[in-house]
Each structure stands twice: as C-alpha cells, then as structure tokens.
Design an enzyme around this catalytic site. Structure first.
Site, short mmCIF file in Angstrom:
data_model
loop_
_atom_site.label_atom_id
_atom_site.label_comp_id
_atom_site.label_asym_id
_atom_site.label_seq_id
_atom_site.Cartn_x
_atom_site.Cartn_y
_atom_site.Cartn_z
N HIS A 287 8.00 0.72 -10.54
CA HIS A 287 7.90 -0.38 -11.51
C HIS A 287 9.25 -0.89 -12.02
CE1 HIS A 287 3.78 0.98 -11.52
NE2 HIS A 287 3.41 0.12 -12.41
N GLY B 48 6.60 -3.15 -6.25
CA GLY B 48 5.28 -2.55 -6.07
C GLY B 48 4.27 -3.13 -7.04
N HIS C 193 -5.26 -3.68 -6.32
CA HIS C 193 -5.13 -3.62 -7.78
C HIS C 193 -5.23 -5.02 -8.36
CE1 HIS C 193 -2.92 -2.93 -11.62
NE2 HIS C 193 -3.47 -1.73 -11.53
N GLU D 169 -8.21 0.47 -9.69
CA GLU D 169 -8.39 -0.64 -10.65
C GLU D 169 -8.44 -1.94 -9.87
OE1 GLU D 169 -4.97 0.04 -13.15
OE2 GLU D 169 -5.93 1.71 -14.17
N GLU E 160 -10.51 -4.91 -16.03
CA GLU E 160 -9.45 -4.62 -17.00
C GLU E 160 -9.07 -5.87 -17.79
OE1 GLU E 160 -6.13 -2.69 -15.15
OE2 GLU E 160 -4.88 -2.90 -16.96
N CYS F 60 -6.20 -6.67 -18.85
CA CYS F 60 -4.98 -7.24 -18.27
C CYS F 60 -5.27 -8.13 -17.07
CB CYS F 60 -4.03 -6.13 -17.80
SG CYS F 60 -3.19 -5.33 -19.14
N CYS G 200 -1.02 -1.15 -21.57
CA CYS G 200 -0.72 -2.45 -21.00
C CYS G 200 -1.56 -3.54 -21.63
CB CYS G 200 -0.91 -2.44 -19.49
SG CYS G 200 -2.49 -1.78 -18.96
N CYS G 201 -2.86 -3.24 -21.86
CA CYS G 201 -3.77 -4.31 -22.26
C CYS G 201 -3.48 -4.87 -23.66
CB CYS G 201 -5.21 -3.84 -22.14
SG CYS G 201 -5.65 -3.39 -20.44
#
Lengths: 644, 644
Positions: A132, A183, A259, A311, A327, A329, A407-408
């Site tokens: 990341h 990624g 994803h 996910e 999700e 996000c 994250c969300c």
C-alpha cells in the site's frame, strides 16, 4: 467540467446539513483523538506517532498497519472539505500541526512513508502488491489538494509534489525505471486531481502510466512475488491477479473483478485520465466496466461487492443478500467512478446511480448520530446467523465504533463533507443540477456571476425550487437531471410549465437568467414495487420497495421477527407519513401484508407432506434502508416475498 | 440386540448388491494401490510406508497427515466386511500382509502410532486435541474387531488390545493418570465394539471414561493448549471448544454443535455405552442430541453439517442448500448414531432416519461407477457459483477421484460392505427387518435355526416378500418396520392381510414359523410433495419431491439451466417410469411445471418496476437425488419453488 467547490455553497439542506455537521462536530474531532491514540479502550492507531518517529522527533518503532499513514491523509481531506464551507481557525491550526508532523518526515529525495522510513528505506517499493505504499501517496495527494483548495496553503501540496517527483523518477515505462504500479489503486485518480490544480503534465502522465502499465506481461506482481519469495495469497482463488485488477491490461478487462474498492478506485482513475486525454479505448473500457457493475453486479441499494472473500465482486447476477459484503468504501468508490463518468458523458445514467448509492448503500454506513459505522451493508440480516454462522459473521447487526484500522468512516466523512460538489457541476456554458440539495450557491459561469438559492425537502418531497438572485443577467444553460425513478414530473420556469425533450436524462433550460427568475421542479414520488432481473437467483419471487431515491426495508423493531415469512401483493396500497421524531425524521410507509404462520406445524417436525401454507394478515411498516440499525438490534429485510 | 453378521447373509439385492460389488472389485483394490503410493498422478498417501519406517523395515521420515495410519485401518475394516460375505483368499493374504506391517510397528508397551514412533515417542499423547492419536486407535480397534469376526484371526485384534491396554494405563479418572480424551472422537464406539467381542469390562470402562471426562472443568484441551503454547485454532469461532464437543460435559450438551462428523461419532459412542450400562442420564443426552439433529438441523436428504467453516453444525433451522457442507462422513456417522439409538429403544424413528440418510445423503457420496466421491453433498448447485464464489467453492459439481487424505470414500466403503447388518437385527425373541434388502438369511434366534429369503425391488417398488425355509419350526417374533414415508401399506401372512397396531413403528408378527410361510409387505410408494418447517428460511415457498425413501432432484441434463426459476403447483400430477438404461436403472418422475422467463427483461436492466412475472409451461423430469452428477456437470436442485 468542474465540480462546484464547497466554498461556493452555503449548504442549507434539511437532509445533508445535519450529516455535514455530524462529520464536522463529531467524526472529525473523534478521529483526531483516535489518530493520536487518545481514545480510552480503543486499540491505538499509532498513526501520528509514526510520523513523529519517522522524523526523529521521538524514538520508537513503526506500529500499526503498513498503510497507517493513509488514515491521517483521509482525515486531512475531510478537514479540508469542512474548512471550505465552515472556516474554523482552531481546526485549521490542528490540521496545520498535523501537516507539520507529516512533512517533517519527508526524506531528502521526497520519499514519505513512515513504514519504510522507520523500518528500512532499502526495502521501499519492493512490495507494491501488498504494502500500500503508492496507495498512501494517493491519499496524501488527495488530502493535500483539498487542503490547498480550502486554505490556500501550499506546504502540504508541495510536500506531496516532491514525493510525486520522487516516484516519477523511479517508476515509468522507460528502460531503467521500475515498471510497477500500486497493489491498491487510488493514486491514479489522485494524480489527476493534482494535475487539475498544477496543470503539470508530469502528473497526468504518471497517472496514465500506472493505468497503461497495469496487467502488462510479464506481470510485475508475479516477478515481485518471485523476487521476494513471498506467498501469493490469492493463488488458489478464482480471481488470482484480478484481485488487484492486474491479471490483464485494463483495456482488456470486460467485467468488474476482484476487490471491489480497489476496482472502483481504479476505474475512477481510468475515467479521470480518459477525461483529460480523450483516450477512446480507455473510455470504452470504463463504459464496459461501468455497465457490467451497474447492470449485472450492483445491489438495489447501489452497494457492490458480493463476497467477503477478498471483499470482492463474484460474477454476473450473483447478488446474495445475506452473505453480501457491500463495503461502505466500495459504495463511496462507485460514487467517485460515477462522477468521473458523468464528466466524460454528461449522461444522467451515471448520476442516477450516484444518487442511488448515496442515499442507500453509502450513508447506511454511518449511524444517525455519527458515532458508529458499518463496513458491511447487508440487505438481509438475522442476528442469530450473524452470531453463529461463520459465513455471516462479517454481517453485523450493529454498527461498530471506529477503532484502529478504519477505511470506511473517513471515506464517508470525506464524501459527506463534500457532497455539494457532486450535486452541482458546471461547464463553460452550463450549470448542472445533479442532486437536489438545498442552499445558496455563488459561482461564475463563463465570467458571469451567478447566485442561486435552492430550496427543497428532498428526499422526503420531490419539490425543488431554484431562485435566481442576479445583480446582472447571466446567459447560460441550467440543466436539471430528471431522476430515473421518476415517471411524472413538472418543470416550470417562472410558473410556466416547460415541455422539452430530455437530453441524456437532463432538461436543459437556456436563457439569460435575471433576478427573480425561478424554476420549480416537481418530481412525483410514488411508491414503487421493484423487481430484480430473474437472473438474480436470490431475488426471484421477491420485491423491494422504494420511494423517490430511497430504498425501503422492514425492521424487526417495527414488524417483529421472522421477516422472511412476510409476503406482499403486487397491488398493495401504501400510506406514507413523515414521522419527525422517528430516526431523526423519516417518511415511513405502511401497507397490508401477510405472514406465513407455523401454527399448523409441530415445532419438532422439520418436514411434512405439503399443505397449503397458512397466512395471517399483518400491517407492515417500512423505513428507509439507510436508517436501519439505529434502534434495538434485530432482523432487517429489503427483498420481501410476493404473492403471485 | 445384535446386528446380523454379513456372514449370515447371502445378499441378492438388486440395489445394494451392485454397490457391494463396486466396493469389493473397484474401491478396495484402488485404495490398496493408493495406500501404497502406486496411483500415477496422485499425491502419495505414505500410509503403508509409514508403518514400514516405524517398524524399522525401511529408513525414512513420517510423511502425510498426522492421522495417516487411520486410512489403513478404514481399508482393513472394509476388507473385513467384504471377506464376510465373499471369502477371497487373495484379498485376505494382502490384508494379512498389511496387518503384519502394522503389527510390526507396535512398541514394547503396546503403543502404535507411526507419527510419534517415527517423530519422537517423548511427545506422544501431548496433543490430543488436534493430533488424532486416539482417533487412529479407534479406527484400528474397529478394523481389528471386524477382521477378527470375518477371518477368526486374532493377530490384529490382539495388537489392538495391547495398544488399548497401553492407553488404559495412561488415561483415566484416577489420580496420576492423564485426564485426557480424544480431539476427534471414534474410540468411544470402537471400544464398545471391542467389548462386545472381548466382554472385558476394562474396554467398556475406558469408553465410559472418555465420555464422562469430556468437557469437565478444568478443560483438558485448554490446559494442553497452554502447556504446548499452541494457538487455539477456534478461539475466535462461535463454537470454541464445542468444535470438539468438549465445551461442557456431554450430559449438559443440549444441541448438536461443532464439527459434524466428530459430533455424531461421539453421540454414537455415548449411545453405545448407554446401551451397555443403562445409564439414564446418558440416554437422555443421546435422545436430546438426536432430536436436536433430526428435528432442527438435518436436511431432507438426511445430510448434516450446514457450514464449511469447521465442517460444522450452525444453529437450529439453519439449513442453507447452496453453501451447505453435508459431508458424506457425517451422513455415515448419523447412520451409526441411528443404529445405536435403535438398539437402545427399538423405535422405528431411528431407522426411518437411517433409511433417509442411507438412500440419499450417504450414497450420493459415491459415483455410480464407484470411482469418484463427494465430500460435500449439496441440495442446490450452480456450476458458475462453485467456480467463482469462494463461499461455494467447496460445493463441487463433480465427484473427485480419491487421492491423498481421504475420509469419506472408506467410510462409504465400510458402510456399504456391511449394509445388511443395518437391515437385519435380532434380540433373543425377535427378528427385526429394518430395511428391505433382498437375499438369503441364515441365523439362529434363541437357539433355533432360521432361514429366510427376502425378495424385493426396493427402493423402486414397495413390495417385499419374505419366505421361510425352515427345516424345523422356530418360534419368534418377526418385526417389520413401517416406513415413515408410507401412508398406505398391506402386510399379509400367507396371503392373509394382517391388521395389527404398530409398536414404535413396527408390526410384530409372533408365531411358530414353519417352512413355506410367507410374509408379503406392500408399501405404497406414492409421490410426495414435501415442505419444510417455515422456520427453515431457505425452504420457504418451496417443495421437495420424494417417492418411497428417495428424495428427488432436478438436474440440468434433463431440465436445462436456471433451475431456480422453476415452479411447481401443489396438485401437480406425476408420472413415473423405470428407466433401466438411465443412471444404472432408476425410476424417473415427470410432471408439468412452469418456468419464470426473462423474455420481458432487457438483459442490461437489473431492476424494474414490478410486473407480473411471465411463466412458460415446462415438462420437468426428476431423478433420485443420490444419482445426480453422474452425467455432464450442471445445475442441480432439490427444493423447487411452489406457486401458492
């Protein structure tokens, strides 16, 4: 095309203003405490600490997830938006301090990622697939751009640009450079945002490079895995490198795979680049992927991502309601994608989806008091299954407090604190009203000052009134989206009904607008029984209720348990009522239904010879989907059985 | 009560004899090759090699799974049964050789587990929770008993007894002994089988000890985990130590929980012990667990285990058809449990379930040619979902060849090669016909010679004829189970219809049986539409078809795809036909149905305003569930939608 800045709006929307205040008054301060490990009982974030360690201000090790830096950036992005519509010296000082701490960690060559600064710079950019690193830079860029737009301060943006320069010197198609790409996507769209501000072609080129290189043979991630002697986590999965949307070149990708968040972030970046370059093959790829998602892989709430495993997207028409991932996000990411596609096409079909996602699968992610968040937004929940069946354990019955890796919540925060920008966009000739959000707007179109006032009680009422407060006349086109859910509408100019053809779903009103001009829209909000394409196995024999942009659901709190046994008839009559004290004020729907009873069943018998089922009459009460799980935990259901 | 030995039967059953021949002629020879690593392209088993290494015959390391020894034992058990009904010198010599190799590895104190003999005896019995050491011994005992019963040779049984003595000296409730018990049950029922032969109270006491100790506080597995500093794999699961049925004492267990195979093996052992001891509290626990399974956690095919996670039970009425686990071994284990419960109670309810499991969820585990096996036996399959959705990837569309670690194939093998023993049981006064399986039976009841001939075309036809070939009269009770699926039946003695009350589901015919006596049974095999308790969410609004003991299904090969869109009406008329060339000869059912079409749908639309669904007429063809997946891979469905 340009999104209106939140600076150009004084939001006075009954529905969204409260959300924005929640973000500003609760979410942002709470997250700042979290980033600084000051929440009692919560797992520490270590986020701000890592920056201080990286710059040598304090001693320590890197702590938290490898992408921990991004939490600070997401927070700063939300802060930036808030500062646009609500200047706040105290908050700005805190943010400036955070930016100082971040920038202090920058290395002489521009590099800035605390995981590798603390843990060993020799390893930087060696695990793009999973670490990341470029994802963090993407969020840094987005935050830096917004913060610059909000405050005019360049420090953070200049820091980001130096890091981009560093990345630019290392990555690229040229010989001798690394042919890598992230990624976890996000940097692609971030670089386009940066380019929109800097107009520096380098920034656009780098975005384009990451998109063009992705999935080329030999596969970068495959080589990287071999060099690192890493395990490839998805090697036994169906999607393999498509988990990262990197199994083939992006222009060869036919279906949304892997994803879901990464996917829509990539597609947003692709559309953003295509918007600048006019690259036809890239536009086609974006349209294809968009159509695949929205015509074959999207829940009626606008949610995406059918499976917890990875996910991820699964396959066309596979939309289980109870083992769903969906999700928050990913919903937000689909909004980003929709916005970019609209910019490319000015087609309302993108804004129709954006509205669907926003009012349903996105805001469902946050509790009405702004303190709790869903990662997973199911369309069907049975508490016992969430507790006892591992396949449904990710489907929570209650939103969770926001701790640790998160994250969300910040994604919802940055979306809602900038929501006005999605509502209103403009070109040189045209002002687009995409969503109906109340407030005062002051902007310039083709050099002319424009001042509007929008008044509405949307989404509870389909009436929208636009009043012009022009000191001077301004000639431009006012474009109004006619929502896809609306079968009857009236648009009137100064009280006179307008009859005009729609162009890609918009009514275009061209005129020299003068003071006192008014447009009134009346979008008839009928209650609709929706049905799903029979290819969607899970929804056969079922219907979902909507009114305006809102999808409705049944909750145990209103209807008791065993919601699966409820049936409605096609011609059911609904009554609607605005209940101001329920769930912060919602329109509820009531109708007659029937419930399959088991009074003819011995509890101790599992199977018997088929007998006509026995139903009892039952009054059903429906609430908007987004507002579920704000009372006692219980069952919830969107798709309800129908009696044919 | 005693099961008839396979030695006492000359099976001539049209349905089962072919299965038995398959086991003997294909499965057993194939598995022997597998155990000796002689199957090309297959992962080696290392099973027999490990025994040779352990005895020092060859040099090497332990290879394969920690429980690899058990594969040899399961094979020997199946061989033992086959030798009973089909003496075969060549096979017996091979088996004797295998037994020699096994026994040669026995340690001076009786211990015999190749994993620890090769890897370090100091570690033996230190990881009971996960290392299957006592599980292997359980299977050794079962095989040794059967082999002794088949051949009269004691070598293997004596070896097993020495190992049991060793375990007896180490484990027990007494101070100074280890208070452990197996992580994977089976030794409990095995020890009762041993006791049935040896009449040595030690063997029964050890079985009783393992059952009584299980789940006592402080929890043995918890202490063991701490001592070993092991990770407890299930610590974040809902079931925790109930994965092993060890979270509380067995008499306190109210519901079937955790790993389904382990659970029914334990319950079988509990029932077997209770049968010998008459322990009331243990009997109550068995009844409770039985009722919980069969009234709340069993599929209509008799399959159990709703979730792949932990291969486990989930919770009452949670019976998803598509994400199901339904392991073949669990079905076989439920048959063991049923048999022991029947012995306790002489109640047909246990045999009804045994028959349901046998003809549906158990034999579905093996292909009709005996070469391929299902671990998972779903009630609903869509190939694309099995390929692309990780939550359904364990649900295979085709049976798999039997390689490497393999529990289900030998379980099916030992069940089918001893099936006659489940069909016929006897007490001192009574001969029970539990299943209707054709053949000649020669036995003694209360010292009297009995010779019977049973003729039937079951399960295709409900007519069963029993003829007595008595040299001398014999006085006893002939008990006939009336199947729970049968609403109309006629039992006649020498042509004269018998009217008699059922006692726990059996017709009892007491008489001095003489030569030429005949009993004829006619169980009317109507075609039944079954429905599930409305508490089973997955089956609401659906029906399943059965005829006699067989559950039927729709397969894509006969009905095309999109089986989910098929509807039937309650009063559908079926026609039945024996098709001798289809799937080795089956009765197929045909009826009118309807299929939801999507001709009124644009493929590119996911949701629309509800319209009356459009159906087209469609002739449906049904095949017995057990016979599915023996043609081209495709969809399959048991529970079909009904039009109310």
């Amino acid at each position: 095309m340009k999104l209106l800045s939140m600076k150009e709006m004084n939001m006075k929307d009954k529905f969204f203003s409260e959300y924005m205040q929640l973000i500003r008054n609760h979410v942002i301060p709470y997250q700042w405490e979290a980033l600084n490990d000051r929440i009692e009982g919560a797992e520490p974030s270590y986020c701000m600490q890592n920056f201080k360690v990286a710059s040598g201000k304090i001693q320590g090790k890197f702590m938290g997830m490898v992408f921990q830096d991004s939490d600070a950036y997401k927070w700063l992005e939300a802060v930036g938006y808030c500062l646009m519509w609500n200047p706040d010296k105290e908050l700005e000082e805190i943010a400036d301090g955070a930016i100082d701490d971040i920038c202090a960690a920058q290395q002489p060559d521009g590099y800035l990622n605390t995981y590798y600064i603390i843990g060993g710079l020799d390893k930087r950019f060696t695990n793009l697939k999973d670490h990341h690193e470029l994802y963090c830079l993407g969020h840094m860029i987005e935050a830096a751009v917004v913060y610059y737009q909000a405050t005019g301060k360049r420090k953070f943006m200049d820091t980001a640009i130096r890091y981009v320069d560093c990345v630019n010197s290392i990555f690229g198609a040229e010989a001798g450079k690394l042919h890598g790409y992230p990624g976890h996507e996000v940097i692609e769209m971030a670089l386009v945002r940066l380019y929109e501000v800097t107009k520096d072609e380098k920034h656009l080129r780098l975005a384009k490079y990451f998109i063009d290189e992705r999935g080329k043979q030999p596969l970068y991630f495959e080589s990287e895995t071999i060099i690192n002697q890493n395990n490839f986590h998805w090697k036994d999965s169906y999607f393999k490198f498509q988990y990262y949307q990197a199994g083939r070149e992006v222009r060869q990708q036919e279906k949304a795979e892997g994803h879901a968040v990464r996917a829509v972030y990539l597609y947003s970046g692709m559309a953003a680049v295509a918007n600048e370059t006019g690259d036809e093959s890239l536009i086609r790829a974006c349209e294809r992927l968009w159509d695949n998602i929205t015509n074959k892989q999207m829940y009626i709430t606008g949610a995406i991502g059918a499976s917890r495993y990875g996910e991820s997207f699964t396959f066309d028409y596979d939309l289980p309601n109870d083992t769903i991932y969906a999700e928050t996000c990913a919903a937000v990411g689909l909004i980003f994608f929709a916005r970019r596609m609209f910019e490319l096409t000015k087609d309302s079909k993108y804004m129709n989806v954006l509205e669907r996602v926003l009012f349903n699968g996105a805001i469902s992610g946050m509790s009405l008091d702004g303190t709790k968040f869903f990662y997973v937004n199911p369309l069907e929940v049975v508490p016992e299954a969430s507790e006892k069946d591992e396949q449904k354990r990710h489907v929570k019955v209650e939103r969770q407090k926001w701790f640790g890796c998160a994250c969300c919540p910040p994604n919802i925060a940055r979306l809602l604190s900038s929501i006005g920008s999605y509502a209103y966009t403009e070109t040189d000739e045209c002002f687009f009203m995409n969503l109906y959000i109340g407030g005062d707007i002051t902007t310039t179109i083709h050099g002319q000052n424009v001042e509007l006032h929008v008044e509405t009680n949307y989404p509870w009422d389909g009436a929208v009134k636009i009043s012009f407060n022009q000191k001077e006349e301004a000639e431009f086109c006012y474009a109004i989206r006619i929502p896809d859910w609306c079968r009857k509408y009236v648009i009137a100019l100064n009280g006179e009904e307008i009859q005009t053809d729609l162009v890609k779903g918009y009514v275009y009103l061209h005129r020299k607008w003068k003071n006192g001009d008014t447009i009134t829209c009346d979008f008839n909000m009928e209650i609709i029984l929706n049905q799903a394409n029979p290819k969607v196995r899970e929804d056969i024999g079922k219907a979902a209720i909507s009114r305006g942009p809102l999808i409705y659901c049944l909750e145990e709190a209103d209807n008791g348990n065993n919601l699966h046994r409820i049936y409605i008839k096609k011609d059911t009559k609904f009554t609607e009522q605005f209940e101001k004290d329920l769930l912060k004020g919602i329109v509820t729907l009531t109708c007659d239904g029937e419930k399959l009873v088991d009074s003819n069943w011995n509890e101790e018998v599992l199977y018997q010879i088929y007998q006509d089922p026995i139903f009892e009459k039952k009054t059903l009460k429906w609430i908007p989907y987004y507002s579920w799980a704000n009372r006692n935990p219980g069952e919830m259901l969107v798709w309800v059985r129908t009696k044919v």
